[in-house]
Each structure stands twice: as structure tokens, then as C-alpha cells.
Design an enzyme around this catalytic site. Structure first.
Site, PDB file in Angstrom:
ATOM      1  N   CYS A 222      56.610  27.578  45.765  1.00 58.88           N
ATOM      2  CA  CYS A 222      55.231  26.935  45.611  1.00 58.88           C
ATOM      3  C   CYS A 222      55.019  25.420  45.616  1.00 58.88           C
ATOM      4  CB  CYS A 222      54.120  28.114  44.471  1.00 58.88           C
ATOM      5  SG  CYS A 222      54.026  29.421  44.718  1.00 58.88           S
TER       6      CYS A 222
ATOM      7  N   HIS B  55      48.537  22.702  42.989  1.00 60.12           N
ATOM      8  CA  HIS B  55      48.255  24.120  44.591  1.00 60.12           C
ATOM      9  C   HIS B  55      47.281  25.655  43.538  1.00 60.12           C
ATOM     10  CE1 HIS B  55      50.919  27.395  45.627  1.00 60.12           C
ATOM     11  NE2 HIS B  55      51.101  28.465  44.312  1.00 60.12           N
TER      12      HIS B  55
ATOM     13  N   ASN C 137      47.493  31.939  47.411  1.00 58.76           N
ATOM     14  CA  ASN C 137      48.264  31.751  47.045  1.00 58.76           C
ATOM     15  C   ASN C 137      49.234  31.398  48.440  1.00 58.76           C
ATOM     16  OD1 ASN C 137      50.572  30.212  46.851  1.00 58.76           O
ATOM     17  ND2 ASN C 137      51.126  31.218  44.312  1.00 58.76           N
TER      18      ASN C 137
HETATM   19  N1  ACO Z   1      43.734  45.297  40.962  1.00 58.85           N
HETATM   20  C1  ACO Z   1      43.390  46.160  39.725  1.00 58.85           C
HETATM   21  N2  ACO Z   1      44.338  45.731  38.393  1.00 58.85           N
HETATM   22  C2  ACO Z   1      45.137  45.713  38.777  1.00 58.85           C
HETATM   23  C3  ACO Z   1      45.596  44.818  39.473  1.00 58.85           C
HETATM   24  C4  ACO Z   1      45.202  44.897  40.872  1.00 58.85           C
HETATM   25  N3  ACO Z   1      44.805  43.954  41.699  1.00 58.85           N
HETATM   26  N4  ACO Z   1      46.890  43.541  39.658  1.00 58.85           N
HETATM   27  C5  ACO Z   1      47.135  44.276  38.403  1.00 58.85           C
HETATM   28  N5  ACO Z   1      46.382  45.375  37.647  1.00 58.85           N
HETATM   29  C6  ACO Z   1      46.291  45.406  36.059  1.00 58.85           C
HETATM   30  C7  ACO Z   1      47.633  45.960  35.636  1.00 58.85           C
HETATM   31  O1  ACO Z   1      48.001  46.851  36.246  1.00 58.85           O
HETATM   32  C8  ACO Z   1      47.048  45.613  34.611  1.00 58.85           C
HETATM   33  O2  ACO Z   1      47.159  46.694  33.972  1.00 58.85           O
HETATM   34  P1  ACO Z   1      47.323  47.444  32.557  1.00 58.85           P
HETATM   35  O3  ACO Z   1      46.631  46.369  31.416  1.00 58.85           O
HETATM   36  O4  ACO Z   1      46.560  48.895  32.172  1.00 58.85           O
HETATM   37  O5  ACO Z   1      48.256  47.356  32.323  1.00 58.85           O
HETATM   38  C9  ACO Z   1      46.370  44.264  34.470  1.00 58.85           C
HETATM   39  O6  ACO Z   1      45.850  45.207  35.180  1.00 58.85           O
HETATM   40  C10 ACO Z   1      46.200  43.289  33.739  1.00 58.85           C
HETATM   41  O7  ACO Z   1      47.453  42.551  34.787  1.00 58.85           O
HETATM   42  P2  ACO Z   1      47.753  41.448  34.157  1.00 58.85           P
HETATM   43  O8  ACO Z   1      49.004  41.127  35.212  1.00 58.85           O
HETATM   44  O9  ACO Z   1      48.560  41.376  32.225  1.00 58.85           O
HETATM   45  O10 ACO Z   1      46.806  40.451  34.733  1.00 58.85           O
HETATM   46  P3  ACO Z   1      46.935  38.925  34.789  1.00 58.85           P
HETATM   47  O11 ACO Z   1      45.765  38.454  33.727  1.00 58.85           O
HETATM   48  O12 ACO Z   1      47.767  38.424  33.752  1.00 58.85           O
HETATM   49  O13 ACO Z   1      46.412  38.024  35.904  1.00 58.85           O
HETATM   50  C11 ACO Z   1      48.034  37.405  37.881  1.00 58.85           C
HETATM   51  C12 ACO Z   1      47.202  38.968  37.031  1.00 58.85           C
HETATM   52  C13 ACO Z   1      46.763  36.924  38.866  1.00 58.85           C
HETATM   53  C14 ACO Z   1      49.205  37.470  38.658  1.00 58.85           C
HETATM   54  C15 ACO Z   1      47.902  36.598  36.811  1.00 58.85           C
HETATM   55  O14 ACO Z   1      49.272  37.079  35.656  1.00 58.85           O
HETATM   56  C16 ACO Z   1      48.573  34.960  37.884  1.00 58.85           C
HETATM   57  O15 ACO Z   1      48.157  34.380  38.098  1.00 58.85           O
HETATM   58  N6  ACO Z   1      50.404  34.751  37.022  1.00 58.85           N
HETATM   59  C17 ACO Z   1      50.623  33.227  37.500  1.00 58.85           C
HETATM   60  C18 ACO Z   1      50.819  33.286  38.971  1.00 58.85           C
HETATM   61  C19 ACO Z   1      51.194  32.113  39.546  1.00 58.85           C
HETATM   62  O16 ACO Z   1      50.959  31.304  39.432  1.00 58.85           O
HETATM   63  N7  ACO Z   1      52.876  32.459  40.074  1.00 58.85           N
HETATM   64  C20 ACO Z   1      53.397  30.700  40.991  1.00 58.85           C
HETATM   65  C21 ACO Z   1      52.860  30.605  42.394  1.00 58.85           C
HETATM   66  S1  ACO Z   1      53.620  31.677  42.901  1.00 58.85           S
HETATM   67  C22 ACO Z   1      55.380  31.353  43.967  1.00 58.85           C
HETATM   68  O17 ACO Z   1      56.083  30.523  43.707  1.00 58.85           O
HETATM   69  C23 ACO Z   1      55.442  31.917  45.213  1.00 58.85           C
END
Ligand code: ACO
Length: 326
Positions: free
Chosen positions: A113, A253, A283
Site C-alpha cells: 500500500c 492511503h 482499499n
Molecule cells: N463481517 C463481520 N464480522 C467480521 C468481519 C466481517 N467482514 N471481519 C471480521 N469480523 C469479526 C471478527 O471475526 C471479530 O469477531 P470476534 O470478536 O468474534 O473474534 C470481530 O469482527 C472484530 O474483528 P477485528 O479484526 O478485531 O476488527 P477490527 O475492528 O480490527 O477491524 C479491520 C478489522 C477492518 C481489518 C481493521 O483491523 C483494519 O482496518 N486494519 C488495518 C488494515 C490496514 O491498514 N492494512 C494496511 C494496508 S493493506 C496492504 O498493505 C495490502
């Protein structure tokens, strides 16, 4: 006066097919409410029969037209991508052929990214050294081909698209003022695509184990991203002797609206001065900043001499910033 590099044209492109959160509700156990609340994303574009170089071509044509530059005048093509047409040759070489850019060298940059900003830094250095005069830099991804459409933790996040800029040599005060590049490979497994390379070459086992798809430790990545980007934007402005109030636009980003808001809050910037389009694209990795840049340029939201700050964070882990006087 030393050479400087300046963006003289922008362009972007996204495939026609749109996949909404409601469409995803039918594929995996997710909801529009969860995706919107946790990420800000509402829909994303998905390529159908188009490879990364096809997306690059469309975005590049628009950027070249905006700059008034002919493909034959380009000295170097850099494509930032991690979802190129094939591992070899580079997507930049395929784009060079498609554009008929007869005098251009071509290579790819992979910093996930952060790729566009890594590419921008390389382009800026080439131009300031006097080695070349005109560069076409494209960020392009077809992430949809590398997602496990049964994994709700990743498939809802990404989209396909491309953004391009023409960068030219100049001698004035306007242009790229600074770029900063960072990485920390100790967290390489926070976001990775483990199969298909020399460590895990393609085999029936890598296919069975779904190693050709993006894996992400979302929550761990989120925490590092917020902390890192807050420091990055403050440090970048300080290094350039600028106050946040002097910034016309932050172009982050587009991974997660919560990350974007945290960064903007750290600078006390109103969201009206932050480019946000992830609700429509998801993204798009290395394409996200050039697509957002192209939109704010075409909407007339940045003007001559404005200071704009670009920042990104992604797999590697890598992070990067660029400060531009438009
Ligand atoms: N729908 C419903 N529930 C979901 C989904 C979904 N699509 N995905 C995950 N959940 C659930 C999980 O299983 C978890 O359930 P549990 O509590 O029963 O275990 C709950 O939701 C919370 O999951 P988290 O992963 O803790 O959710 P979070 O608030 O962290 O959001 C996300 C997840 C959106 C991925 C976030 O962490 C994020 O944006 N991370 C950073 C991503 C990023 O910046 N990446 C860098 C660029 S990517 C690259 O370089 C290729």
C-alpha cells in the site's frame, strides 16, 4: 537553482463492475453495518477480464492528456503494484508496449500500500539528479484476484483500480518538497501473500492451503498503523518547517476511515481538508493515493502553491510520506 520534480498531470481508472456491501452479505457472513462501521467502505470496483496493465493504460492515457505529454516523450515508466499481470516481465514493461512509449525504461516497485509513495520518491530522485526529465508513475492493483472470497476478514476490504501521474523536471518553488520512506520487516507476516514465490513455489499444497491469497492480522496492523501514521505526519511537517494549519489537503492511503480520522485529528485538520473516497473504492493498495489525488485535482479542491501531504502504510510493513507544493 537545483532541479525539482513536479506532478503535471493526473488520471485514474476503475473497472466498471461494482460490488456493494449488500452483494458481499450474500457471499460471506458479514453485513453492510459491520463493514461501514469498522472500515467506512460501502462498495468497491472489481476487474472482469482486465489485468493490472489494462487498468494502468486507462489511467495513464488520462494523466498524459492532462499533462499534454505524448507517450514518446516519457523517459521512464514506474508501476507500483503487488498484483501485476505476471511475476515476469514487469507490468511497467507491458504498459510501455501498450502505450507505445518508445523511449521509456520500465520497472515495477512493490511496497504494497505504500508502493505509490515509494515510486514517487524514486521518480523524484531520478528527476532531481538530472538523469531523466519525464516519468510516468502508476499505482495499479487487481487485488480481487488474490482474495479468498470465503474469508470475510479480508475479502470485504480491497478493490481494484489504478491512478497515474506524469512527473516532470522543473526549477521553480513548486513540486515535490520531500519524501520519507520507512519499513519494519519484523512484522512481515501482519499482511502477506505467502504462496507463489521462491519460499513457497506454486504446488497443489499451496493451492489447497490457500497460500495464493492475502492474509492479514487486521487488528494488530490497525494499531501499528494508527501509531505510526500519527508520528509520520507530524514529523514530515516539522522537517519541512510547516504547521498543520498551512496544509491545504491531506491525501491518505484509503484503508480504513478510522485510521484516516485518527491521523487527521492528530493534525487538528477538519475532514473537509482530507481526501476520502474509500467508501466507493475500498482499499486499492498502491492505487489508492493516486486515485484520490486525481479526484481532488479534477474537483478543483487543490490550487497552485497549496501544500499537500500524502501518507501511506501497508505490508512490509512499510510506510511513507510525501510533501508537495502544488
Ligand atoms: N463481517 C463481520 N464480522 C467480521 C468481519 C466481517 N467482514 N471481519 C471480521 N469480523 C469479526 C471478527 O471475526 C471479530 O469477531 P470476534 O470478536 O468474534 O473474534 C470481530 O469482527 C472484530 O474483528 P477485528 O479484526 O478485531 O476488527 P477490527 O475492528 O480490527 O477491524 C479491520 C478489522 C477492518 C481489518 C481493521 O483491523 C483494519 O482496518 N486494519 C488495518 C488494515 C490496514 O491498514 N492494512 C494496511 C494496508 S493493506 C496492504 O498493505 C495490502
Amino acid at each position: 537553482m537545483p532541479f525539482r520534480s513536479r506532478i503535471t498531470g493526473t488520471g485514474s481508472y476503475a473497472p466498471e463492475q461494482v460490488l456493494t456491501n449488500f452483494d458481499l452479505e450474500k457471499k460471506v457472513d458479514t453485513s453492510d453495518e459491520w463493514i461501514t462501521e469498522r472500515t467506512g467502505i460501502k462498495e468497491r470496483h472489481i476487474a472482469k477480464g482486465e489485468a493490472a496493465s489494462d487498468l494502468c493504460l486507462e489511467a495513464s492515457k488520462k494523466a498524459l492528456q492532462a499533462a499534454g505529454v505524448d507517450p514518446g516523450e516519457i523517459d521512464l515508466i514506474i508501476v507500483a503494484t503487488m498484483s501485476g499481470d505476471m511475476p515476469m516481465p514487469s507490468t511497467a514493461s507491458l504498459l510501455q508496449k501498450k502505450l507505445g512509449a518508445k523511449h521509456a525504461g520500465a520497472f515495477d516497485v512493490n511496497a504494497a500500500c505504500s508502493g505509490f509513495l515509494y515510486g514517487l520518491s524514486v521518480a523524484d530522485s531520478f528527476i532531481r539528479s538530472g538523469q531523466v526529465k519525464r516519468i510516468l508513475l502508476v499505482g495499479a492493483e487487481v487485488m480481487s484476484k488474490f482474495l479468498d472470497w470465503e474469508d470475510r476478514t479480508t475479502c470485504v476490504l480491497f478493490g481494484d483500480g489504478a491512478g497515474a501521474v506524469v512527473i516532470e523536471q522543473t526549477k521553480g518553488q513548486r513540486g515535490i518538497l520531500s519524501t520519507r520512506l520507512y519499513s519494519d520487516g519484523t512484522m512481515w507476516d501482519y499482511i502477506c501473500l505467502p504462496g507463489g514465490g521462491s519460499q513457497n513455489p506454486p504446488s497443489s499444497k499451496t493451492l489447497k492451503d490457500k497460500m495464493h491469497f492475502v492474509k492479514m492480522k487486521g487488528n494488530e496492523t490497525f494499531k501499528v498503523a494508527v501509531r505510526t501514521l500519527e508520528k509520520l505526519v507530524v514529523d514530515t511537517l516539522k522537517e519541512n518547517g510547516l504547521k498543520p494549519s498551512e496544509l491545504a489537503m491531506l491525501i491518505p492511503h484509503q484503508a480504513n476511515l478510522r485510521i484516516i480520522k485518527a491521523t487527521a485529528e492528530r493534525l487538528h485538520l477538519p475532514m473537509s481538508r482530507v481526501a476520502v473516497n474509500l467508501q466507493r473504492y475500498g482499499n486499492t493498495s498502491s492505487a489508492s493515493i493516486p486515485i484520490a489525488l486525481d479526484e481532488v485535482v479534477r474537483e478543483g479542491r487543490i490550487k497552485k502553491d497549496d501544500y499537500i501531504l500524502l501518507e501511506a502504510f501497508g505490508a512490509g510493513l512499510t510506510w511513507a510520506s510525501a510533501l508537495i507544493r502544488w
